[in-house]
Design an enzyme around this catalytic site. Structure first.
Site, PDB file in Angstrom:
ATOM      1  N   LYS A   1      -6.426  -3.635  14.080  1.00  0.00           N
ATOM      2  CA  LYS A   1      -5.172  -3.023  14.504  1.00  0.00           C
ATOM      3  C   LYS A   1      -4.738  -3.529  15.883  1.00  0.00           C
ATOM      4  O   LYS A   1      -3.535  -3.667  16.153  1.00  0.00           O
ATOM      5  CB  LYS A   1      -5.309  -1.503  14.510  1.00  0.00           C
ATOM      6  CG  LYS A   1      -5.489  -0.892  13.120  1.00  0.00           C
ATOM      7  CD  LYS A   1      -4.328  -1.228  12.191  1.00  0.00           C
ATOM      8  CE  LYS A   1      -4.418  -0.477  10.866  1.00  0.00           C
ATOM      9  NZ  LYS A   1      -3.289  -0.806   9.961  1.00  0.00           N
TER      10      LYS A   1
ATOM     11  N   ALA B   1     -10.381  -3.408  15.866  1.00  0.00           N
ATOM     12  CA  ALA B   1     -10.121  -4.815  16.187  1.00  0.00           C
ATOM     13  C   ALA B   1      -8.945  -5.348  15.374  1.00  0.00           C
ATOM     14  O   ALA B   1      -8.078  -6.066  15.896  1.00  0.00           O
ATOM     15  CB  ALA B   1     -11.369  -5.653  15.922  1.00  0.00           C
TER      16      ALA B   1
ATOM     17  N   TYR C   1     -12.116  -1.890  12.254  1.00  0.00           N
ATOM     18  CA  TYR C   1     -10.765  -1.378  12.025  1.00  0.00           C
ATOM     19  C   TYR C   1      -9.927  -1.462  13.302  1.00  0.00           C
ATOM     20  O   TYR C   1      -8.774  -1.915  13.278  1.00  0.00           O
ATOM     21  CB  TYR C   1     -10.851   0.064  11.535  1.00  0.00           C
ATOM     22  CG  TYR C   1      -9.522   0.754  11.340  1.00  0.00           C
ATOM     23  CD1 TYR C   1      -8.803   0.582  10.161  1.00  0.00           C
ATOM     24  CD2 TYR C   1      -9.000   1.594  12.320  1.00  0.00           C
ATOM     25  CE1 TYR C   1      -7.583   1.223   9.971  1.00  0.00           C
ATOM     26  CE2 TYR C   1      -7.790   2.236  12.141  1.00  0.00           C
ATOM     27  CZ  TYR C   1      -7.083   2.054  10.966  1.00  0.00           C
ATOM     28  OH  TYR C   1      -5.880   2.685  10.790  1.00  0.00           O
TER      29      TYR C   1
ATOM     30  N   GLY D   1       0.809  -1.217   0.000  1.00  0.00           N
ATOM     31  CA  GLY D   1       0.000   0.000   0.000  1.00  0.00           C
ATOM     32  C   GLY D   1       0.838   1.260   0.000  1.00  0.00           C
ATOM     33  O   GLY D   1       0.690   2.112   0.880  1.00  0.00           O
TER      34      GLY D   1
ATOM     35  N   SER E   1      -2.171   1.376  14.682  1.00  0.00           N
ATOM     36  CA  SER E   1      -2.902   2.627  14.897  1.00  0.00           C
ATOM     37  C   SER E   1      -2.945   2.919  16.382  1.00  0.00           C
ATOM     38  O   SER E   1      -3.134   2.007  17.202  1.00  0.00           O
ATOM     39  CB  SER E   1      -4.327   2.517  14.362  1.00  0.00           C
ATOM     40  OG  SER E   1      -5.098   3.631  14.770  1.00  0.00           O
TER      41      SER E   1
ATOM     42  N   ARG F   1       0.011   6.090  -1.651  1.00  0.00           N
ATOM     43  CA  ARG F   1      -0.660   7.237  -1.038  1.00  0.00           C
ATOM     44  C   ARG F   1      -0.288   7.347   0.436  1.00  0.00           C
ATOM     45  O   ARG F   1       0.106   6.374   1.066  1.00  0.00           O
ATOM     46  CB  ARG F   1      -2.188   7.099  -1.134  1.00  0.00           C
ATOM     47  CG  ARG F   1      -2.737   7.108  -2.548  1.00  0.00           C
ATOM     48  CD  ARG F   1      -4.255   6.894  -2.544  1.00  0.00           C
ATOM     49  NE  ARG F   1      -4.799   6.842  -3.878  1.00  0.00           N
ATOM     50  CZ  ARG F   1      -5.164   7.899  -4.593  1.00  0.00           C
ATOM     51  NH1 ARG F   1      -5.050   9.114  -4.059  1.00  0.00           N
ATOM     52  NH2 ARG F   1      -5.659   7.754  -5.802  1.00  0.00           N
TER      53      ARG F   1
ATOM     54  N   ASN G   1       1.651  -2.044   5.395  1.00  0.00           N
ATOM     55  CA  ASN G   1       0.953  -0.773   5.531  1.00  0.00           C
ATOM     56  C   ASN G   1      -0.435  -0.779   4.902  1.00  0.00           C
ATOM     57  O   ASN G   1      -1.297   0.012   5.287  1.00  0.00           O
ATOM     58  CB  ASN G   1       1.790   0.337   4.891  1.00  0.00           C
ATOM     59  CG  ASN G   1       1.020   1.627   4.780  1.00  0.00           C
ATOM     60  OD1 ASN G   1       0.799   2.330   5.766  1.00  0.00           O
ATOM     61  ND2 ASN G   1       0.583   1.964   3.569  1.00  0.00           N
TER      62      ASN G   1
ATOM     63  N   ILE H   1      -1.956  11.674  11.347  1.00  0.00           N
ATOM     64  CA  ILE H   1      -0.916  12.122  10.429  1.00  0.00           C
ATOM     65  C   ILE H   1      -1.572  12.875   9.283  1.00  0.00           C
ATOM     66  O   ILE H   1      -2.544  12.405   8.689  1.00  0.00           O
ATOM     67  CB  ILE H   1      -0.115  10.929   9.874  1.00  0.00           C
ATOM     68  CG1 ILE H   1       0.460  10.086  11.027  1.00  0.00           C
ATOM     69  CG2 ILE H   1       0.977  11.407   8.946  1.00  0.00           C
ATOM     70  CD1 ILE H   1       1.457  10.801  11.900  1.00  0.00           C
TER      71      ILE H   1
END
Length: 249
Positions: free
Chosen positions: A159, A157, A155, A14, A142, A17, A92, A188
């Site tokens: 991470k 869960a 999400y 990933g 995260s 971007r 990532n 970020i």
């Protein structure tokens, strides 16, 4: 020792971007040969290709949707064919959505878990024969994994599970000289802020200025720095850790 990656072969998932792009460019500029992937063609891919052409090294950008294990396997196969080995893997690639838990479908749960967690498992699993002593695996987590975030149960869960995966692999792979760590970003500021209405972007900056010790959002470059450290030989005795890069949120 210096923070340099000359001659290292690095796979970043990933990477066209946001945070991933920053890691790809930072690693390439530090001397690594980098292979990365993307899901969709577009301007971000073309501009990354151009930037890598202007950077010394053997760099590759490949299309692969890591929501499926076959694509993860193919990506690692490309790394094997092009590099022959890997000195670093940065997981990532990820997706996110904001859905009340009561409305969270099984399909969306699976989509987010597959891309954010299962893809990392598959990439590491398939890359093991390519990883030798001194190599480094970095999973992008995260800060929300510890805090919990409403509307992002799936999400969060994924991470949080990444931390457990990392701790277990650090102990299992440590005797082989393979290090495994998490880098957990706070908020970020990526190019996504440029796509927001100006008022909303300003509001987010103001909100997190009040919530962080450093009174501002982080930059992609500031997130890439700790990743480079963990890819480098400077971190040879660091494994199983979660490095929070969050400005003291």
């Amino acid at each position: 020792m210096e923070l340099a990656l000359y001659g290292k072969k690095v796979l970043v998932t990933g990477g066209t971007r946001g945070i991933g792009r920053g890691i790809v460019l930072a690693a390439a500029r530090a001397g690594a040969d980098v292979l990365t992937c993307h899901r969709q063609d577009g301007e971000a891919v073309e501009s990354l290709l151009q930037a890598l052409k202007e950077t010394d090294g053997d760099h590759h950008v490949i299309r692969a949707d890591l929501g499926g294990t076959a694509e993860a396997d193919r990506l690692v196969g490309e790394a094997k064919d092009r590099f022959g080995r890997l000195d670093g893997v940065v997981n990532n690639a990820g997706v996110i959505s904001h859905i009340p838990f009561g409305e969270l479908s099984a399909e969306e749960w699976s989509r987010v878990l597959d891309t954010n967690l299962t893809a990392a498992y598959r990439v590491i699993h398939q890359a093991l024969p390519l990883l030798g002593e001194g190599s480094s695996v970095i999973n992008i987590g995260s800060r929300g994994a510890a805090a919990g975030i409403p509307l992002r149960a799936h999400y969060t869960a994924a991470k949080a599970a990444m931390i457990g995966l990392t701790r277990s692999l650090a102990k299992e792979l440590g005797p082989r000289g393979i290090r495994v760590n998490v880098v957990a970003p706070g908020v970020i500021e990526t190019e996504a802020f440029d796509a927001m209405p100006a008022e909303r972007a300003a509001g987010l900056r103001a909100t997190y200025a009040q919530k962080t010790a450093l009174a501002r959002l982080g930059t992609v470059e500031e997130l890439a720095g700790p990743v480079l450290f963990l890819l480098s030989d400077l971190s040879a005795y660091v494994t199983g850790e979660t490095v929070n890069v969050d400005g003291g949120i």
